[in-house]
Design an enzyme around this catalytic site. Structure first.
Site, PDB file in Angstrom:
ATOM      1  N   GLU A 314      22.275   5.057   3.682  1.00  0.00           N
ATOM      2  CA  GLU A 314      20.935   4.578   3.307  1.00  0.00           C
ATOM      3  C   GLU A 314      20.148   4.038   4.499  1.00  0.00           C
ATOM      4  OE1 GLU A 314      19.584   5.190   0.661  1.00  0.00           O
ATOM      5  OE2 GLU A 314      20.816   4.913  -1.102  1.00  0.00           O
TER       6      GLU A 314
HETATM    7  C1  BLG Z   1      16.911   5.515  -6.499  1.00  0.00           C
HETATM    8  C2  BLG Z   1      17.237   4.295  -7.341  1.00  0.00           C
HETATM    9  C3  BLG Z   1      17.505   4.699  -8.767  1.00  0.00           C
HETATM   10  C4  BLG Z   1      16.368   5.534  -9.307  1.00  0.00           C
HETATM   11  C5  BLG Z   1      16.143   6.710  -8.388  1.00  0.00           C
HETATM   12  O1  BLG Z   1      15.835   6.224  -7.092  1.00  0.00           O
HETATM   13  O2  BLG Z   1      16.553   5.112  -5.224  1.00  0.00           O
HETATM   14  N1  BLG Z   1      18.428   3.690  -6.777  1.00  0.00           N
HETATM   15  C6  BLG Z   1      18.423   2.453  -6.297  1.00  0.00           C
HETATM   16  O3  BLG Z   1      17.453   1.733  -6.287  1.00  0.00           O
HETATM   17  C7  BLG Z   1      19.696   1.995  -5.708  1.00  0.00           C
HETATM   18  O4  BLG Z   1      17.649   3.544  -9.542  1.00  0.00           O
HETATM   19  O5  BLG Z   1      16.749   5.998 -10.594  1.00  0.00           O
HETATM   20  S1  BLG Z   1      15.911   5.611 -11.894  1.00  0.00           S
HETATM   21  O6  BLG Z   1      15.821   4.163 -11.950  1.00  0.00           O
HETATM   22  O7  BLG Z   1      16.686   6.150 -13.004  1.00  0.00           O
HETATM   23  O8  BLG Z   1      14.612   6.257 -11.754  1.00  0.00           O
HETATM   24  C8  BLG Z   1      15.056   7.638  -8.840  1.00  0.00           C
HETATM   25  O9  BLG Z   1      13.842   6.995  -8.872  1.00  0.00           O
HETATM   26  C9  BLG Z   1      17.328   5.290  -3.021  1.00  0.00           C
HETATM   27  C10 BLG Z   1      16.826   6.021  -4.221  1.00  0.00           C
HETATM   28  C11 BLG Z   1      15.645   6.782  -3.745  1.00  0.00           C
HETATM   29  C12 BLG Z   1      15.984   7.131  -2.339  1.00  0.00           C
HETATM   30  N2  BLG Z   1      16.953   6.124  -1.859  1.00  0.00           N
HETATM   31  C13 BLG Z   1      18.764   5.042  -3.045  1.00  0.00           C
HETATM   32  O10 BLG Z   1      19.478   6.237  -2.809  1.00  0.00           O
HETATM   33  C14 BLG Z   1      14.787   7.138  -1.419  1.00  0.00           C
HETATM   34  O11 BLG Z   1      14.481   6.183  -0.783  1.00  0.00           O
HETATM   35  N3  BLG Z   1      14.116   8.301  -1.378  1.00  0.00           N
HETATM   36  C15 BLG Z   1      12.917   8.480  -0.592  1.00  0.00           C
HETATM   37  C16 BLG Z   1      13.215   8.822   0.824  1.00  0.00           C
HETATM   38  S2  BLG Z   1      11.762   9.064   1.722  1.00  0.00           S
HETATM   39  O12 BLG Z   1      10.850   7.991   1.438  1.00  0.00           O
HETATM   40  O13 BLG Z   1      11.198  10.344   1.338  1.00  0.00           O
HETATM   41  O14 BLG Z   1      12.159   9.042   3.107  1.00  0.00           O
END
Ligand code: BLG
Length: 486
Positions: A314
């Site tokens: 992360e």
């Molecule tokens: C996750 C959330 C989930 C959520 C999903 O997104 O975050 N997890 C956490 O907060 C730990 O709870 O599921 S939901 O509540 O059912 O919707 C979907 O929304 C985090 C993710 C998103 C991802 N990293 C942990 O893996 C992230 O940051 N993606 C974007 C990357 S960037 O901005 O494009 O660089």
């Protein structure tokens, strides 16, 4: 004069007696090695205690050779009994002993010298002997550059044979053979500058690169060779034939490749820069957060190294990062997740780790009861990244395709479809960047593997300790089995 009519009955009697004798002796003949293994219900294997072959970690016995030979024992339907040899000479001696181990699975390269002592199986791994030097020192590029260097190799190894052959051509080359060290020790000694050079196989370098940031390959010494299992000399081929059949099978069905990827694929996946960076972060960043990972993992009954692996994926263990989408902190919690987990400040490393641990445990708990370990852990990781709703959609797609919705291997094929309209338009939760959780899980598994190798089993009583990273290979503690078996 003998009359043939008189002799015939005697001949017949003699013939019958001889046949009976032969049949009887065949009945009481010694069972073949394979028959004996099956009768005893035990396959006794000798190996070396090293990260590339066999070692104990918190999950119990592990290592490339261990996993390969364990599957073989399972196929034979017998128990596996591992014995470790102190050094290579000892290993070959043990294999030759009556009532000793019947098979050596120890990353052995077949050489002419060794073939006089043992018989080798079909090869399962191609390796190249490589001269290793320390970054910052002048890089040797050929055999002549070995003159005047402090070189150490394993006693009784094919590398020692190679250096002996080189020394015949160039007597000025000096080297030491040691039976008191393992390959990881040789790499560490180069890394720390105790010796100038060593000669080890490419698979060992690939595997250990992440532990020794200063270790570099100088050049390949000679051609690729092959690692094989060895059985004692003799003319009983029963075990060898069975081994060869098994090795051919795991080659064809992809099992062997998966094992190679897991144990030796770090550099391929992380890249050289990634591997060095990881080794540095392991030393510089992880120690600051290790106690939080351990404490909250324990509280939530998850594996702390899995939690630490998520943190690395992360944020590279950086507490103040923020993504484009506003997800923040060491464990990258969304605003919603943070609130639900009682996290008031996402940029506080301790709180972030607490929230991440709680969330992981929660979603894992809520998964369909039909999903068994280790898949359950991979599903929980995917849900951590993409959310449980989208994961459920992918499971439904898998079922419609006739795949198994409880197997990660099947569901991970469906997840990328969630970003294609023809598929997501038919799902309940709609569009998602479904490729992201697939990479997410793959990377975390990689980091998790590495972390399990570099961290000691938790101390008795699970005390929280800091900064106890080490290179594995010598730990004999039998740990509890509460982590996902990979
Ligand atoms: C996750 C959330 C989930 C959520 C999903 O997104 O975050 N997890 C956490 O907060 C730990 O709870 O599921 S939901 O509540 O059912 O919707 C979907 O929304 C985090 C993710 C998103 C991802 N990293 C942990 O893996 C992230 O940051 N993606 C974007 C990357 S960037 O901005 O494009 O660089």
């Amino acid at each position: 004069m003998f009359s043939p009519t008189v002799l015939r009955p005697r001949w017949v009697k003699w013939l019958i007696a001889t046949l009976l004798f032969l049949m009887l002796s065949a009945c009481v003949d010694k069972p073949s090695t394979l028959e004996r293994i099956k009768e005893d219900g035990v396959l006794r294997v000798v190996t070396r205690n090293s990260p590339a072959t066999y070692f104990q970690d918190r999950n119990g016995e592990t290592g490339f050779e261990y996993e390969l030979v364990k599957r073989f024992a399972d196929e034979l339907g017998v128990k596996l009994e591992i014995e470790t040899a102190d050094n290579l000479d000892d290993l070959f001696n043990q294999l030759g002993k009556p009532n000793g181990p019947v098979l050596a699975a120890a990353g052995l390269v077949s050489s002419e010298q060794r073939q006089q002592q043992v018989r080798f199986s079909h090869p399962y791994l191609e390796v190249t002997p490589q001269i290793i030097y320390r970054n910052g020192q002048s890089r040797p590029t050929n055999a002549a550059d070995l003159v005047g260097k402090k070189i150490m190799v394993l006693k009784g190894s094919t590398h020692a044979e190679q250096l002996a052959a080189l020394k015949k051509q160039n007597p000025a080359i000096e080297y030491e053979e040691s039976d008191a060290v393992e390959v990881v020790d040789l790499l560490r000694m180069v890394d720390e500058g105790q010796i100038d050079l060593t000669l080890v196989d490419s698979n060992e370098v690939a595997m250990n690169q992440v532990y020794f940031p200063n270790v570099r390959v100088a050049f390949d010494l000679g051609n690729a060779s092959h690692q094989s299992w060895a059985v004692a000399a003799g003319d009983d081929n029963s075990l060898l034939n069975e081994i060869n059949g098994y090795l051919d099978k795991v080659e064809k069905n992809g099992t062997l490749q998966r094992l190679k990827d897991r144990y030796y694929g770090h550099v391929d996946v992380l890249g050289y820069v990634g591997a060095y960076t990881f080794a540095q972060h392991l030393q510089q960043r992880l120690p600051k957060y290790e106690k939080h990972f351990r404490a909250y993992a324990k509280a939530e009954k998850v594996d702390w190294r899995l939690l630490a692996a998520i943190g690395y994926q992360e944020s590279l263990w950086q507490p103040t990062v923020t993504s484009k989408t506003g997800v923040r902190g060491l464990m990258m919690l969304t605003q919603n997740t943070a609130q639900a987990m009682g996290v008031s400040n996402r940029l506080d490393a301790k709180q972030s780790i607490m929230g991440g641990a709680k969330y992981l445990a929660k979603i894992k708990d809520e998964l369909d009861g039909k999903i068994a370990e280790p898949d359950r852990t991979w599903f929980a990781l995917a849900a951590y990244n993409v959310g449980t709703g989208h994961l459920e959609d992918a499971r439904i797609l898998a079922k419609k395709e006739g795949l198994n919705p409880n197997k990660w291997l099947d569901v991970k094929k469906m997840l990328p479809r969630l970003s294609q309209k023809q598929w997501y338009s038919k799902t309940r939760y709609g569009y998602a960047r479904g490729g992201e959780p697939v990479h997410f899980v793959a990377n975390i598994r990689r980091y998790y593997d590495i972390l399990t190798w570099v961290t000691q089993p938790q101390l008795e009583g699970d005390q929280v300790v800091e900064g106890n990273l080490h290179v594995p290979g010598v730990d004999k503690t039998k740990p509890p089995q509460d982590s996902p078996q990979l």
